[in-house]
Design an enzyme around this catalytic site. Structure first.
Site, PDB file in Angstrom:
ATOM      1  N   TRP A  35      14.494 -22.590  96.153  1.00  0.00           N
ATOM      2  CA  TRP A  35      13.102 -23.011  95.969  1.00  0.00           C
ATOM      3  C   TRP A  35      13.073 -24.332  95.210  1.00  0.00           C
ATOM      4  O   TRP A  35      13.882 -24.543  94.291  1.00  0.00           O
ATOM      5  CB  TRP A  35      12.338 -21.954  95.169  1.00  0.00           C
ATOM      6  CG  TRP A  35      11.522 -21.015  96.000  1.00  0.00           C
ATOM      7  CD1 TRP A  35      10.170 -21.046  96.181  1.00  0.00           C
ATOM      8  CD2 TRP A  35      11.980 -19.876  96.754  1.00  0.00           C
ATOM      9  NE1 TRP A  35       9.772 -20.017  97.002  1.00  0.00           N
ATOM     10  CE2 TRP A  35      10.863 -19.289  97.375  1.00  0.00           C
ATOM     11  CE3 TRP A  35      13.232 -19.307  96.988  1.00  0.00           C
ATOM     12  CZ2 TRP A  35      10.946 -18.161  98.190  1.00  0.00           C
ATOM     13  CZ3 TRP A  35      13.330 -18.194  97.792  1.00  0.00           C
ATOM     14  CH2 TRP A  35      12.192 -17.638  98.384  1.00  0.00           C
ATOM     15  N   TRP A  37      10.808 -26.190  92.980  1.00  0.00           N
ATOM     16  CA  TRP A  37      10.660 -26.409  91.520  1.00  0.00           C
ATOM     17  C   TRP A  37      11.509 -25.443  90.718  1.00  0.00           C
ATOM     18  O   TRP A  37      11.890 -25.733  89.594  1.00  0.00           O
ATOM     19  CB  TRP A  37       9.199 -26.484  91.079  1.00  0.00           C
ATOM     20  CG  TRP A  37       8.323 -25.273  91.081  1.00  0.00           C
ATOM     21  CD1 TRP A  37       8.383 -24.185  91.862  1.00  0.00           C
ATOM     22  CD2 TRP A  37       7.182 -25.068  90.200  1.00  0.00           C
ATOM     23  NE1 TRP A  37       7.358 -23.318  91.564  1.00  0.00           N
ATOM     24  CE2 TRP A  37       6.612 -23.831  90.558  1.00  0.00           C
ATOM     25  CE3 TRP A  37       6.584 -25.802  89.178  1.00  0.00           C
ATOM     26  CZ2 TRP A  37       5.474 -23.309  89.917  1.00  0.00           C
ATOM     27  CZ3 TRP A  37       5.452 -25.294  88.542  1.00  0.00           C
ATOM     28  CH2 TRP A  37       4.918 -24.059  88.910  1.00  0.00           C
ATOM     29  N   ASP A 165       0.824 -18.988  93.363  1.00  0.00           N
ATOM     30  CA  ASP A 165       0.368 -18.437  94.637  1.00  0.00           C
ATOM     31  C   ASP A 165      -1.017 -17.774  94.640  1.00  0.00           C
ATOM     32  O   ASP A 165      -1.885 -18.147  95.399  1.00  0.00           O
ATOM     33  CB  ASP A 165       1.383 -17.416  95.157  1.00  0.00           C
ATOM     34  CG  ASP A 165       2.801 -17.964  95.174  1.00  0.00           C
ATOM     35  OD1 ASP A 165       3.058 -19.026  94.595  1.00  0.00           O
ATOM     36  OD2 ASP A 165       3.671 -17.326  95.781  1.00  0.00           O
ATOM     37  N   TRP A 352       0.142 -14.467  89.239  1.00  0.00           N
ATOM     38  CA  TRP A 352      -0.490 -15.646  88.624  1.00  0.00           C
ATOM     39  C   TRP A 352      -1.906 -15.352  88.157  1.00  0.00           C
ATOM     40  O   TRP A 352      -2.678 -16.272  87.891  1.00  0.00           O
ATOM     41  CB  TRP A 352      -0.491 -16.808  89.613  1.00  0.00           C
ATOM     42  CG  TRP A 352       0.895 -17.353  89.824  1.00  0.00           C
ATOM     43  CD1 TRP A 352       1.755 -17.034  90.837  1.00  0.00           C
ATOM     44  CD2 TRP A 352       1.608 -18.271  88.985  1.00  0.00           C
ATOM     45  NE1 TRP A 352       2.948 -17.702  90.685  1.00  0.00           N
ATOM     46  CE2 TRP A 352       2.889 -18.470  89.565  1.00  0.00           C
ATOM     47  CE3 TRP A 352       1.306 -18.944  87.791  1.00  0.00           C
ATOM     48  CZ2 TRP A 352       3.846 -19.316  89.000  1.00  0.00           C
ATOM     49  CZ3 TRP A 352       2.261 -19.794  87.238  1.00  0.00           C
ATOM     50  CH2 TRP A 352       3.503 -19.965  87.835  1.00  0.00           C
ATOM     51  N   GLU A 395      10.955 -12.569  85.729  1.00  0.00           N
ATOM     52  CA  GLU A 395      10.261 -13.653  86.433  1.00  0.00           C
ATOM     53  C   GLU A 395       9.014 -14.093  85.656  1.00  0.00           C
ATOM     54  O   GLU A 395       8.725 -15.274  85.519  1.00  0.00           O
ATOM     55  CB  GLU A 395       9.882 -13.152  87.840  1.00  0.00           C
ATOM     56  CG  GLU A 395       9.215 -14.177  88.727  1.00  0.00           C
ATOM     57  CD  GLU A 395       8.905 -13.612  90.118  1.00  0.00           C
ATOM     58  OE1 GLU A 395       9.167 -12.411  90.358  1.00  0.00           O
ATOM     59  OE2 GLU A 395       8.396 -14.380  90.960  1.00  0.00           O
TER      60      GLU A 395
HETATM   61  C1  GLC Z   1       6.812 -17.362  93.818  1.00  0.00           C
HETATM   62  C2  GLC Z   1       6.153 -18.255  92.769  1.00  0.00           C
HETATM   63  C3  GLC Z   1       6.641 -19.670  92.961  1.00  0.00           C
HETATM   64  C4  GLC Z   1       8.162 -19.704  92.881  1.00  0.00           C
HETATM   65  C5  GLC Z   1       8.792 -18.700  93.847  1.00  0.00           C
HETATM   66  C6  GLC Z   1      10.275 -18.526  93.622  1.00  0.00           C
HETATM   67  O1  GLC Z   1       6.412 -17.689  95.095  1.00  0.00           O
HETATM   68  O2  GLC Z   1       4.779 -18.176  92.831  1.00  0.00           O
HETATM   69  O3  GLC Z   1       6.081 -20.514  91.990  1.00  0.00           O
HETATM   70  O4  GLC Z   1       8.624 -20.966  93.136  1.00  0.00           O
HETATM   71  O5  GLC Z   1       8.203 -17.440  93.706  1.00  0.00           O
HETATM   72  O6  GLC Z   1      10.537 -18.168  92.302  1.00  0.00           O
END
Ligand code: GLC
Length: 424
Positions: A35, A37, A165, A352, A395
């Protein structure tokens, strides 16, 4: 060994375990790919004990950059059947299989931090020089493709692009998006309790957007014209602006000049000029904006503190935000909640809509520190510290009880702890 050292070792073990060979998955099973970020933030953790591996994380992320400059939100390097929706649903046939949207571009800011910390200056200089043209292209992609009308405020096409999300900030904008009618099987619920994840109704709409991008053959001008979901995400805009300033600094340091850098400077100025559009004089807070209804997203979320990170809040606004942060911290035992605990939409354990996320706390605290509110930054630091010491590297964390939620042994949680809070 001190407690800090033990925790640092535990963080190191998590990154090693989640290392899939040059890139780190956020957690095994639930998120088996790279992923955007997450990877950038995870590099901050790697940097503390393995410099080459930190740079490699970023290089592998950049290897998935599209020709138009976009760095995708997920790179599907290897197949996996534990995640949905995978590459077939996205339908983007690129050199590295990927999704067709991006994620908050914290990458250039991370590169700047790694540069400051690097001991191997030769490796640093080689890597950064090679990476800078791609980074510039990725920022210009945001400004060109996602702000075709030159407003200074880029547009996001999907809640997943915000990285936040199911934030209640998107509720009203998302309601306008039709639901898919085809059957599908979610995989997230095989790993995590449904009470901590988005509802099916939201997934139906997320998937409608994924289908739309595919039908439009990923052509940004067509999507911009027809997409039923278009949002100025205050968090994405702030993170992009901070990263653009950091990228301009890096270009100066490495003597990179030219048209691209000049364009970045011009766009950054435009953002500063128009940021006031996301400030509400009624709530004294920053909000994202729904571009279809042309109204600010009503609910207060932790994204509203992020303009501080980018120097996009003026003195009076910063003062309001400092007061607001104190109120939020008093309203839930653990902080900063992702949704204002006083909002009716607040759910302390659901993704979130309430839980605390460590990497967001880090950015908010940096913002307060940069704006001269050291005391607020320190309080956020201490509250964040409590979380992983008591509940380990989850997480995200229930804002009322602190209980770890979502995936365990989570890469960015470990990395933020190692970067910000622990001594190796
Ligand atoms: C979820 C989070 C997102 C993150 C992903 C992987 O989709 O909302 O921000 O990048 O998980 O951790």
């Amino acid at each position: 060994m001190s407690e800090d050292q033990q925790l640092f070792k535990a963080g190191q073990a998590i990154l090693n375990k989640n290392d899939f060979g040059g890139y780190t998955v956020p957690t095994q099973g639930l998120y088996p790919f790279q992923w955007n970020w997450d990877s950038a933030i995870t590099a901050l953790g790697w940097m503390k004990f393995n410099e080459p591996r930190a740079w490699q994380e970023l290089n592998v992320l950049m290897s998935g950059q599209w020709d138009d400059g976009m760095v995708p939100h997920i790179l599907f390097h290897k197949d996996s059947d534990t995640y949905f929706p995978g590459p077939d649903v996205w339908g983007a046939d690129k050199k590295v299989k990927s999704t067709s949207i991006s994620q908050p571009p914290v990458l250039s800011s991370v590169v700047k931090i790694l540069c400051e910390q690097a001991k191997d200056t030769q490796l640093r200089d080689q890597t950064v020089m090679a990476m800078l043209p791609g980074l510039i292209r990725s920022h210009l992609w945001w400004y060109r493709d996602r702000d075709p009308e030159n407003t200074g405020l880029v547009v996001s096409y999907h809640p997943w692009e915000s990285g936040m999300d199911n934030s209640p900030a998107w509720d009203e904008a998302l309601e306008r998006v039709p639901k898919v009618t085809w059957e599908y099987q979610r995989r997230d619920l095989n790993h995590i309790d449904a009470s901590e994840r988005p509802h099916k109704e939201q997934y139906d709409r997320y998937l409608y957007l994924v289908d739309l991008f595919k039908h439009k053959q990923f052509q940004s001008p067509d999507i911009y014209r027809d997409c039923p979901y278009k949002v100025n995400d205050v968090s994405l805009i702030s993170i992009l602006h901070r990263a653009t300033l950091d990228l301009i600094d890096l270009c100066e340091q490495f003597n990179v000049t030219g048209q691209g850098v000049d364009q970045l400077k011009a766009r950054a100025t435009l953002t500063v000029h128009n940021m006031h559009q996301l400030w509400s004089e009624k709530t004294h807070f920053f909000h994202s904006k729904d571009l279809i209804s042309n109204t600010l997203c009503r609910v207060k979320t932790n994204a509203g503190f992020l303009p501080l990170l980018a120097g996009l809040a003026n003195k009076a606004q910063a003062q309001h935000l400092a007061k607001e942060a104190q109120t939020w911290m008093a309203a839930s035992k653990y902080a900063i909640a992702s949704t204002d605990p006083r909002e009716p939409q607040y759910e302390p354990q659901r993704y979130w809509r309430g839980p605390v996320w460590l990497h967001i706390n880090w950015m908010i605290a940096l913002g307060f520190e940069r704006s001269g509110y050291r005391d607020v930054a320190e309080q956020i630091h201490n509250k964040t510290d409590m979380l992983f010491r008591e509940f380990k590297f989850f997480e995200y964390f229930n804002a009322d009880t602190g209980a770890g939620c979502g995936g365990n042994d989570f890469s960015w949680t470990a990395a933020i702890a190692m970067h910000w809070l622990l001594k190796p």
